[in-house]
Design a protein around this motif. Structure first.
Motif, mmCIF file in Angstrom:
data_model
loop_
_atom_site.group_PDB
_atom_site.id
_atom_site.type_symbol
_atom_site.label_atom_id
_atom_site.label_comp_id
_atom_site.label_asym_id
_atom_site.label_seq_id
_atom_site.Cartn_x
_atom_site.Cartn_y
_atom_site.Cartn_z
ATOM 1 N N ARG A 94 0.968 -1.259 -0.040
ATOM 2 C CA ARG A 94 -0.042 0.113 0.041
ATOM 3 C C ARG A 94 0.912 1.214 0.099
ATOM 4 N NH1 ARG A 94 -1.869 -3.574 3.776
ATOM 5 N NH2 ARG A 94 -4.101 -4.577 3.277
ATOM 6 N N ASP A 105 1.971 5.389 -2.008
ATOM 7 C CA ASP A 105 1.903 6.225 -3.168
ATOM 8 C C ASP A 105 3.231 5.753 -3.999
ATOM 9 O OD1 ASP A 105 -0.170 7.367 -1.946
ATOM 10 O OD2 ASP A 105 0.963 8.879 -1.330
ATOM 11 N N LYS A 132 0.402 6.938 -8.512
ATOM 12 C CA LYS A 132 -0.770 5.810 -7.839
ATOM 13 C C LYS A 132 -0.733 5.587 -6.633
ATOM 14 C CE LYS A 132 0.542 1.552 -7.620
ATOM 15 N NZ LYS A 132 0.402 0.327 -7.137
ATOM 16 N N ARG A 133 -1.928 5.579 -6.055
ATOM 17 C CA ARG A 133 -2.155 5.365 -4.671
ATOM 18 C C ARG A 133 -2.962 3.861 -4.476
ATOM 19 N NH1 ARG A 133 -4.149 10.210 -0.900
ATOM 20 N NH2 ARG A 133 -1.854 10.194 -0.729
ATOM 21 N N SER A 134 -2.334 3.261 -3.711
ATOM 22 C CA SER A 134 -2.987 1.785 -3.496
ATOM 23 C C SER A 134 -3.239 1.989 -1.912
ATOM 24 C CB SER A 134 -1.630 0.782 -3.651
ATOM 25 O OG SER A 134 -1.468 0.709 -4.896
ATOM 26 N N SER A 178 -6.993 -2.501 -4.627
ATOM 27 C CA SER A 178 -7.501 -0.982 -4.765
ATOM 28 C C SER A 178 -6.516 0.211 -4.907
ATOM 29 C CB SER A 178 -8.166 -0.578 -3.355
ATOM 30 O OG SER A 178 -8.715 0.458 -3.359
ATOM 31 N N ASN A 179 -6.480 0.611 -6.150
ATOM 32 C CA ASN A 179 -5.524 1.734 -6.638
ATOM 33 C C ASN A 179 -6.291 2.838 -7.174
ATOM 34 O OD1 ASN A 179 -3.187 -0.166 -6.281
ATOM 35 N ND2 ASN A 179 -4.056 -1.381 -8.057
ATOM 36 N N SER A 180 -5.561 3.988 -7.238
ATOM 37 C CA SER A 180 -6.276 5.166 -8.013
ATOM 38 C C SER A 180 -5.160 5.772 -8.279
ATOM 39 C CB SER A 180 -7.009 5.736 -6.917
ATOM 40 O OG SER A 180 -6.463 6.294 -5.550
#
Length: 65
Positions: free
Chosen positions: A24, A26, A41-43, A48-50
């Motif tokens: 998890r 950035d 990318k943020r996990s 669940s990534n965004s």
């Protein structure tokens, strides 16, 4: 965690405050063509990534996708 070099001190400083652990966090920062924004990318969980944006000068990040 994305970092940027402080022009005054020369030290690398975190651009985001999201703590990385166990897959998890950035990662994969990239500057916008004008250099004012950083996308990354943020996990928050293994599946669940965004994509998020943060001003290159620092500040609050926002989720893009």
């Amino acid at each position: 965690m994305p970092r940027v070099r402080n022009a005054e001190t020369g030290r690398k400083e975190p651009l985001t405050s999201h703590v990385s652990s166990a897959g998890r966090g950035d990662a994969w920062p990239i500057f916008s063509p004008d250099g004012r924004t950083v996308a990354f990318k943020r996990s928050v969980a293994p599946t669940s990534n965004s994509v998020c944006l943060v001003p290159a000068a620092g500040g609050e990040s926002r989720q893009l996708a």
